[in-house]
Write a protein that holds these residues in place. Structure first.
Motif, PDB file in Angstrom:
ATOM      1  N   SER A  69       0.827  -1.212   0.000  1.00  0.00           N
ATOM      2  CA  SER A  69       0.000   0.000   0.000  1.00  0.00           C
ATOM      3  C   SER A  69       0.858   1.256   0.000  1.00  0.00           C
ATOM      4  O   SER A  69       0.590   2.210  -0.735  1.00  0.00           O
ATOM      5  CB  SER A  69      -0.933   0.031   1.209  1.00  0.00           C
ATOM      6  OG  SER A  69      -1.899  -0.976   1.120  1.00  0.00           O
ATOM      7  N   GLU A  70       1.909   1.261   0.818  1.00  0.00           N
ATOM      8  CA  GLU A  70       2.801   2.420   0.882  1.00  0.00           C
ATOM      9  C   GLU A  70       3.585   2.581  -0.413  1.00  0.00           C
ATOM     10  O   GLU A  70       3.765   3.702  -0.909  1.00  0.00           O
ATOM     11  CB  GLU A  70       3.746   2.302   2.076  1.00  0.00           C
ATOM     12  CG  GLU A  70       3.029   2.503   3.400  1.00  0.00           C
ATOM     13  CD  GLU A  70       3.913   2.261   4.609  1.00  0.00           C
ATOM     14  OE1 GLU A  70       5.099   1.887   4.452  1.00  0.00           O
ATOM     15  OE2 GLU A  70       3.409   2.436   5.734  1.00  0.00           O
ATOM     16  N   ALA A  71       4.043   1.481  -0.996  1.00  0.00           N
ATOM     17  CA  ALA A  71       4.811   1.541  -2.247  1.00  0.00           C
ATOM     18  C   ALA A  71       3.967   2.095  -3.391  1.00  0.00           C
ATOM     19  O   ALA A  71       4.471   2.814  -4.258  1.00  0.00           O
ATOM     20  CB  ALA A  71       5.347   0.154  -2.597  1.00  0.00           C
ATOM     21  N   LEU A  72       2.681   1.773  -3.390  1.00  0.00           N
ATOM     22  CA  LEU A  72       1.783   2.227  -4.448  1.00  0.00           C
ATOM     23  C   LEU A  72       1.061   3.522  -4.102  1.00  0.00           C
ATOM     24  O   LEU A  72       0.258   4.019  -4.893  1.00  0.00           O
ATOM     25  CB  LEU A  72       0.746   1.140  -4.754  1.00  0.00           C
ATOM     26  CG  LEU A  72       1.298  -0.176  -5.285  1.00  0.00           C
ATOM     27  CD1 LEU A  72       0.178  -1.189  -5.454  1.00  0.00           C
ATOM     28  CD2 LEU A  72       2.031   0.034  -6.604  1.00  0.00           C
ATOM     29  N   ASN A  73       1.330   4.051  -2.901  1.00  0.00           N
ATOM     30  CA  ASN A  73       0.636   5.236  -2.398  1.00  0.00           C
ATOM     31  C   ASN A  73      -0.879   5.037  -2.487  1.00  0.00           C
ATOM     32  O   ASN A  73      -1.619   5.895  -2.946  1.00  0.00           O
ATOM     33  CB  ASN A  73       1.072   6.498  -3.151  1.00  0.00           C
ATOM     34  CG  ASN A  73       0.678   7.765  -2.430  1.00  0.00           C
ATOM     35  OD1 ASN A  73       0.541   7.780  -1.209  1.00  0.00           O
ATOM     36  ND2 ASN A  73       0.512   8.838  -3.164  1.00  0.00           N
ATOM     37  N   TYR A  74      -1.326   3.852  -2.064  1.00  0.00           N
ATOM     38  CA  TYR A  74      -2.731   3.462  -2.124  1.00  0.00           C
ATOM     39  C   TYR A  74      -3.373   3.680  -0.769  1.00  0.00           C
ATOM     40  O   TYR A  74      -2.945   3.119   0.230  1.00  0.00           O
ATOM     41  CB  TYR A  74      -2.853   1.985  -2.515  1.00  0.00           C
ATOM     42  CG  TYR A  74      -4.272   1.480  -2.529  1.00  0.00           C
ATOM     43  CD1 TYR A  74      -5.105   1.751  -3.605  1.00  0.00           C
ATOM     44  CD2 TYR A  74      -4.775   0.728  -1.475  1.00  0.00           C
ATOM     45  CE1 TYR A  74      -6.409   1.285  -3.631  1.00  0.00           C
ATOM     46  CE2 TYR A  74      -6.077   0.262  -1.495  1.00  0.00           C
ATOM     47  CZ  TYR A  74      -6.887   0.547  -2.570  1.00  0.00           C
ATOM     48  OH  TYR A  74      -8.171   0.089  -2.585  1.00  0.00           O
ATOM     49  N   ASN A  75      -4.405   4.502  -0.756  1.00  0.00           N
ATOM     50  CA  ASN A  75      -5.124   4.774   0.485  1.00  0.00           C
ATOM     51  C   ASN A  75      -6.597   4.993   0.136  1.00  0.00           C
ATOM     52  O   ASN A  75      -7.023   6.120  -0.087  1.00  0.00           O
ATOM     53  CB  ASN A  75      -4.547   5.999   1.201  1.00  0.00           C
ATOM     54  CG  ASN A  75      -5.177   6.224   2.552  1.00  0.00           C
ATOM     55  OD1 ASN A  75      -5.894   5.374   3.061  1.00  0.00           O
ATOM     56  ND2 ASN A  75      -4.923   7.369   3.139  1.00  0.00           N
ATOM     57  N   GLU A  76      -7.328   3.926   0.043  1.00  0.00           N
ATOM     58  CA  GLU A  76      -8.745   3.991  -0.317  1.00  0.00           C
ATOM     59  C   GLU A  76      -9.574   4.276   0.932  1.00  0.00           C
ATOM     60  O   GLU A  76      -9.564   3.492   1.885  1.00  0.00           O
ATOM     61  CB  GLU A  76      -9.187   2.665  -0.939  1.00  0.00           C
ATOM     62  CG  GLU A  76     -10.630   2.633  -1.368  1.00  0.00           C
ATOM     63  CD  GLU A  76     -10.934   3.491  -2.584  1.00  0.00           C
ATOM     64  OE1 GLU A  76     -12.096   3.895  -2.728  1.00  0.00           O
ATOM     65  OE2 GLU A  76     -10.014   3.751  -3.376  1.00  0.00           O
ATOM     66  N   PRO A  77     -10.292   5.424   0.959  1.00  0.00           N
ATOM     67  CA  PRO A  77     -11.126   5.712   2.133  1.00  0.00           C
ATOM     68  C   PRO A  77     -12.295   4.732   2.248  1.00  0.00           C
ATOM     69  O   PRO A  77     -12.778   4.220   1.238  1.00  0.00           O
ATOM     70  CB  PRO A  77     -11.634   7.133   1.871  1.00  0.00           C
ATOM     71  CG  PRO A  77     -11.307   7.472   0.474  1.00  0.00           C
ATOM     72  CD  PRO A  77     -10.338   6.459  -0.041  1.00  0.00           C
ATOM     73  N   ASN A  78     -12.738   4.508   3.491  1.00  0.00           N
ATOM     74  CA  ASN A  78     -13.888   3.618   3.695  1.00  0.00           C
ATOM     75  C   ASN A  78     -15.185   4.347   3.337  1.00  0.00           C
ATOM     76  O   ASN A  78     -15.189   5.530   2.997  1.00  0.00           O
ATOM     77  CB  ASN A  78     -13.914   3.076   5.130  1.00  0.00           C
ATOM     78  CG  ASN A  78     -14.096   4.167   6.171  1.00  0.00           C
ATOM     79  OD1 ASN A  78     -14.612   5.237   5.887  1.00  0.00           O
ATOM     80  ND2 ASN A  78     -13.672   3.907   7.385  1.00  0.00           N
ATOM     81  N   LYS A  79     -16.291   3.626   3.392  1.00  0.00           N
ATOM     82  CA  LYS A  79     -17.590   4.161   2.964  1.00  0.00           C
ATOM     83  C   LYS A  79     -17.970   5.421   3.741  1.00  0.00           C
ATOM     84  O   LYS A  79     -18.428   6.405   3.155  1.00  0.00           O
ATOM     85  CB  LYS A  79     -18.665   3.081   3.141  1.00  0.00           C
ATOM     86  CG  LYS A  79     -20.037   3.501   2.685  1.00  0.00           C
ATOM     87  CD  LYS A  79     -21.065   2.397   2.893  1.00  0.00           C
ATOM     88  CE  LYS A  79     -22.449   2.870   2.518  1.00  0.00           C
ATOM     89  NZ  LYS A  79     -23.471   1.857   2.764  1.00  0.00           N
TER      90      LYS A  79
END
Length: 79
Positions: free
Chosen positions: A42-52
């Motif tokens: 997640s950190e490597a891809l800068n992925y941070n999907e917010p929850n609903k």
């Protein structure tokens, strides 16, 4: 707040030496291998999907339905 997400199970083929390093780091940080790998990826891809709930709050603010404060003191007084 419900932060539980649906997870997708997967398998990986890793070099034994690399797996040993991952296992060692997970133990050192008192985490599961799965949790450690998910965090690293997640950190490597800068992925941070917010929850609903967060997505709904963002939508509400974009629609101008949020509360505005003129200062940090005003914000803390409202709490």
């Amino acid at each position: 707040m419900n932060t539980k997400e649906t997870k997708k199970a997967t398998s990986l083929r890793l070099n034994r030496g690399l797996y040993s390093k991952i296992e060692e780091l997970a133990k050192k940080e008192n985490r599961s291998i799965s949790n450690l790998l998910e965090t690293i990826i997640s950190e490597a891809l800068n992925y941070n999907e917010p929850n609903k709930e967060t997505k709904e709050a963002i939508k509400e603010l974009k629609e101008g339905k949020g509360v505005n404060f003129s200062s940090i003191d005003e914000l803390f007084k409202s709490i």
